[in-house]
Motif scaffolding. Structure first.
Motif, short mmCIF file in Angstrom:
data_model
loop_
_atom_site.label_atom_id
_atom_site.label_comp_id
_atom_site.label_asym_id
_atom_site.label_seq_id
_atom_site.Cartn_x
_atom_site.Cartn_y
_atom_site.Cartn_z
N GLU A 1 2.24 13.88 -15.07
CA GLU A 1 2.48 14.26 -13.68
C GLU A 1 3.75 15.09 -13.50
OE1 GLU A 1 2.22 10.30 -11.90
OE2 GLU A 1 0.42 10.96 -10.84
N PHE B 1 6.40 7.30 -7.51
CA PHE B 1 5.27 8.22 -7.39
C PHE B 1 5.67 9.60 -7.92
CE2 PHE B 1 2.09 5.71 -5.30
CZ PHE B 1 2.82 4.68 -4.76
N ARG C 1 1.29 8.64 -18.02
CA ARG C 1 0.85 9.22 -16.74
C ARG C 1 2.00 9.99 -16.08
NH1 ARG C 1 -2.47 11.29 -14.03
NH2 ARG C 1 -2.97 10.77 -11.90
N PHE D 1 -7.72 5.02 -3.81
CA PHE D 1 -6.84 5.02 -4.99
C PHE D 1 -6.87 6.32 -5.78
CE2 PHE D 1 -4.76 1.23 -4.49
CZ PHE D 1 -5.56 0.10 -4.49
N PHE E 1 -0.89 -4.24 -2.94
CA PHE E 1 -1.54 -3.14 -2.24
C PHE E 1 -1.73 -1.91 -3.13
CE2 PHE E 1 2.69 -1.54 -1.99
CZ PHE E 1 3.49 -2.61 -1.60
N ARG E 2 -1.26 -2.02 -4.37
CA ARG E 2 -1.49 -0.92 -5.31
C ARG E 2 -2.71 -1.22 -6.17
NH1 ARG E 2 4.79 0.82 -6.93
NH2 ARG E 2 5.30 1.44 -4.80
N ASP E 3 -3.16 -0.23 -6.90
CA ASP E 3 -4.37 -0.30 -7.70
C ASP E 3 -4.31 -1.46 -8.69
OD1 ASP E 3 -6.73 0.27 -8.98
OD2 ASP E 3 -6.25 2.37 -9.35
N GLN E 4 -5.26 -2.38 -8.60
CA GLN E 4 -5.27 -3.56 -9.47
C GLN E 4 -6.17 -3.37 -10.69
OE1 GLN E 4 -3.24 -6.32 -8.60
NE2 GLN E 4 -2.52 -4.83 -7.09
N GLN E 5 -6.78 -2.21 -10.83
CA GLN E 5 -7.83 -2.09 -11.84
C GLN E 5 -7.34 -2.15 -13.28
OE1 GLN E 5 -9.80 1.46 -12.97
NE2 GLN E 5 -8.48 2.80 -11.77
N TYR E 6 -6.04 -1.98 -13.50
CA TYR E 6 -5.54 -2.02 -14.88
C TYR E 6 -4.96 -3.38 -15.26
CZ TYR E 6 -5.85 3.00 -14.14
OH TYR E 6 -6.30 4.25 -13.83
N ASN F 1 -2.49 14.62 -1.69
CA ASN F 1 -3.57 14.68 -2.68
C ASN F 1 -4.92 14.64 -1.99
OD1 ASN F 1 -1.79 14.83 -4.80
ND2 ASN F 1 -1.94 12.68 -5.36
N ASN G 1 5.74 5.86 -1.76
CA ASN G 1 4.86 6.50 -0.79
C ASN G 1 4.39 5.60 0.34
OD1 ASN G 1 4.96 8.79 -2.34
ND2 ASN G 1 2.78 8.86 -2.82
N GLU G 2 4.33 4.29 0.09
CA GLU G 2 3.71 3.42 1.09
C GLU G 2 4.50 3.43 2.40
OE1 GLU G 2 4.33 2.26 -2.04
OE2 GLU G 2 2.42 1.63 -2.88
N GLY H 1 3.35 3.55 -9.32
CA GLY H 1 2.57 3.53 -8.09
C GLY H 1 1.09 3.42 -8.42
N GLU H 2 0.72 3.90 -9.60
CA GLU H 2 -0.69 3.96 -9.98
C GLU H 2 -1.05 2.96 -11.09
OE1 GLU H 2 -1.92 8.05 -10.84
OE2 GLU H 2 -0.01 8.72 -10.00
N TYR I 1 -12.27 3.28 -4.19
CA TYR I 1 -12.38 4.49 -4.99
C TYR I 1 -13.52 5.34 -4.45
CZ TYR I 1 -9.06 3.83 -8.77
OH TYR I 1 -7.91 3.73 -9.50
N SER J 1 -3.65 8.35 -5.36
CA SER J 1 -2.33 7.83 -5.72
C SER J 1 -1.46 7.61 -4.49
CB SER J 1 -1.60 8.79 -6.67
OG SER J 1 -2.42 9.19 -7.71
N GLU J 2 -2.08 7.14 -3.42
CA GLU J 2 -1.35 6.81 -2.18
C GLU J 2 -0.55 8.00 -1.66
OE1 GLU J 2 0.02 2.60 -1.97
OE2 GLU J 2 -0.36 2.64 -4.12
N ASP J 3 -1.05 9.20 -1.91
CA ASP J 3 -0.37 10.41 -1.49
C ASP J 3 -1.31 11.21 -0.57
OD1 ASP J 3 0.70 12.96 -1.26
OD2 ASP J 3 1.43 13.00 -3.32
N GLY K 1 4.05 11.95 -9.32
CA GLY K 1 3.20 13.08 -8.95
C GLY K 1 3.54 13.65 -7.59
N SER K 2 3.85 12.78 -6.64
CA SER K 2 4.16 13.24 -5.29
C SER K 2 5.48 14.04 -5.29
CB SER K 2 4.26 12.06 -4.34
OG SER K 2 3.05 11.33 -4.35
N ASN L 1 -1.93 9.01 6.92
CA ASN L 1 -0.95 8.90 5.83
C ASN L 1 -0.81 7.51 5.23
OD1 ASN L 1 -0.34 11.57 6.22
ND2 ASN L 1 1.80 11.25 6.76
N GLU L 2 -1.11 6.48 6.03
CA GLU L 2 -0.80 5.12 5.55
C GLU L 2 -1.64 4.77 4.32
OE1 GLU L 2 -1.53 5.66 8.85
OE2 GLU L 2 0.22 4.97 9.98
N ASN L 3 -0.99 4.11 3.35
CA ASN L 3 -1.69 3.87 2.09
C ASN L 3 -2.95 3.01 2.27
OD1 ASN L 3 0.70 1.91 2.39
ND2 ASN L 3 -0.53 0.85 0.86
#
Lengths: 391, 391
Positions: B69, B353, B65, A327, B144-149, A335, B320-321, B53-54, A295, A330-332, B355-356, A320-322
């Motif tokens: 978005e 995703f 979310r 974070f 590989f996505r956000d683990q914070q939640y 953004n 997105n990945e 994704g998020e 972050y 949003s892997e975009d 938002g994207s 571009n790669e995630n």
């Protein structure tokens, strides 16, 4: 007829031949005065090593693709071969991105040298002549990127790189780096006592690159000179008024020539000093805004302090790669561009994905309409007015 | 005063109390007639399991979310708990996306069942009551996505999902799936002899979801019913005229209820049959256009044959990945959206995703300006005209 009678004619022919001009301009885009000029109203799209997200880095194909995709500048790293030819290549060793390992004839060239304080073992470009380097084939650095062009392309020279820019159908700038000048000058000697930096500037001048930032000459053939080594930048500022960019490495890396720390070279007093030699800085983006747990953390004030001194900021490198995207984004990747362009307000971006940055800029800050577009706009206006007069 | 004297007053109070109307509307967005309507002029942005994704999939937070978005529809998978409550959850087992492994009190519930012809071992939702399910916490499926939640959110019910949509500040559609109906009906029995599909439709009707595609009622509360099981779709078409979407799995997977192959259910004759029950199909995108070596191959004619029968096409799933992006797209999810929307011409997209996709659509096909924007436009026009009159 005697030879003596013919001689005047031969002489006349020689005279004509050497002074004659073509009756029509040769097919070349270099003298094309109607080329679409470089844009200067939004941050620069700098194709980092060409469009290397898609095609192996620093190859002719990668640069042509970047130009197709809308790059403002094509970027390269200049090193030197054993016989002193300036080449486009990023690493001092050939191991990671060429097929050197398959060339048994070069097996004996493996060496260990100290590079920026670290012992590095491999096949060094400075131990190979240009002809030998040309026999190698380049491959895509990252395994997760497209591997289909591996083994197809070769290393190109600085002059070949310049030709690609000059032959483009619109004005495309160049952004070459004096890469590892300390190491190159240790390993490669030029006749006439010239140094790497001298040969670098010589090449630019040979192709007509000159002029300060935004001057008329510069706009015809835009160029930025970049380097991590401040003494090299200071050295060449006596030889060319082309704009220069001071690259800044990670917080742990001191400068290769002056052994100064990140903290020193980003201090107010240092920026006050360097601003007389460069028009901007090129920092690693994760030092501009530090990162923790993937972050973004609190931004530093580096951009503000640079801008306060009229220094541009061109961070590297956007991918571009995630795995490279924090974070917050949003892997975009769009953004990320949005944030750096509109919130941080950088002046240029080194990107591996020229096309993506171009998309983002075109969709959110398109170039002003030219005359052709103006008539389209007028038609649009007429339509809108007539719609309104109905309601 | 005797009790007998008071009774009439009590009766009067009861009468008034039960028939009284609030003097002002209760704070709820459900009756808000001025809500921004759903857009119907460009392909639908379907938030696949919410903005997963998020944020962990199918949670209230992920759905909120997605609405923030810009999702047109929020999508969910409906399964049932042991006590017959319809819940939002994708897998029949809890192992991959919850902390079930840490709940020792439920350790004895582990089972092996046959699901669509395959033996699956784990903690099945159908063996756990709603109250027990609510004690679990959801986690992000992909490492590989956000683990914070992770560990913050719980599983929600179908009714809670509907409330999130109805409480949105603009009209947001729902896109629930009758998930694994064969398996659910084997494992869960409802007291009134009802089936899973009955309870599913009941829930929708309870909240006022009805009306055929693009009807006035539908536009107020848009909904698509989706399923991989054709008999379930046929079954519910007797109960509701809400539009239905027939989901199509990979080429190797037969339908769970009729055991028909991919080739059969995408044949002309089958499409002719199913088009009387559904308004569209939802295929896996790599079957619409097959892939080899991570490159798109020749597209099939599925979209053309669907469109020829007035069937919409909503492929799944866009991510997105870069590991999910084929090389044609230069690892840029927006290039993928561009291709599927503008070249393939699909009518909706299931995306992780939201938002994207929303960015892409807003930047390349923005919604028509409303009255407020029209006056801004007029000012712009005036400026343009005055500029032109100068030249």
């Amino acid at each position: 007829m005697h030879l003596a009678d013919v001689v005047p004619f031969i002489f006349l022919l020689l005279l004509l031949g050497c002074s004659a001009r073509p009756l029509y301009p040769l097919p070349s885009r270099r003298n094309d005065k109607s080329k679409q000029p470089i844009q200067t109203f939004r941050p620069f799209n700098i194709a980092h090593r060409g469009s290397n997200g898609e095609i192996p880095e620093e190859t002719a194909a990668a640069y042509r693709r970047a130009i197709e995709e809308g790059a403002d500048f094509i970027e390269t790293d200049i090193l030197a071969s054993k016989d002193g030819v300036l080449i486009c290549f990023h690493d001092v060793t050939l191991d990671d991105i060429t097929d050197i390992a398959e060339h048994k004839e070069f097996a004996s060239r493996e060496r260990t040298y100290e590079v920026q304080g670290v012992n590095v073992t491999g096949y060094f470009v400075v131990d190979f002549t240009l002809q030998e380097l040309k026999s190698l084939r380049v491959k895509q650095r990252y395994p997760f990127r497209d591997q289909q062009y591996n083994g197809k392309f070769s290393i190109i020279t600085f002059e070949e790189f310049i030709s690609i820019a000059l032959d483009a159908p619109r004005v495309v700038g160049i952004y070459p780096e004096m890469k590892n000048p300390v190491f190159i000058n240790q390993r490669v000697k030029w006749s006439g006592g010239k140094r790497f930096e001298d040969k670098f500037v010589e090449t630019l001048k040979k192709y007509g690159y000159k002029g300060s930032y935004l001057s008329k000459q510069w706009l015809k053939q835009p160029a930025f000179i970049q380097s991590f080594a401040p003494t090299s930048l200071v050295y060449v500022s006596n030889q060319t008024d082309l704009p220069k960019i001071f690259l800044i490495d990670d917080v742990t890396m001191p400068t290769q020539d002056t052994n100064q720390s990140y903290w020193e070279i980003t201090s107010d007093s240092y920026l006050d000093f360097i601003k007389d030699y460069v028009v901007g800085i090129g920092p690693w983006k994760d030092t501009v805004i530090p990162v923790a747990n993937n972050y973004l953390q609190t931004p530093t004030d580096l951009v503000a302090r640079a801008h306060a001194r009229d220094l541009q900021v061109h961070p590297y490198t956007y991918r571009n790669e995630n795995q490279f995207l924090h974070f917050n984004f949003s892997e975009d990747p769009y953004n990320e561009y949005n944030y750096w362009i509109n919130k941080v307000e950088v002046d240029g971006l080194f990107t591996d994905f020229t096309g993506s940055l171009h998309n983002f800029q075109e969709w959110t800050s398109p170039l002003s309409p030219d005359d052709e577009d103006a008539s389209k706009l007028l038609k649009k206006i007429a339509l809108m007015i007539s719609e309104f007069s109905k309601t």
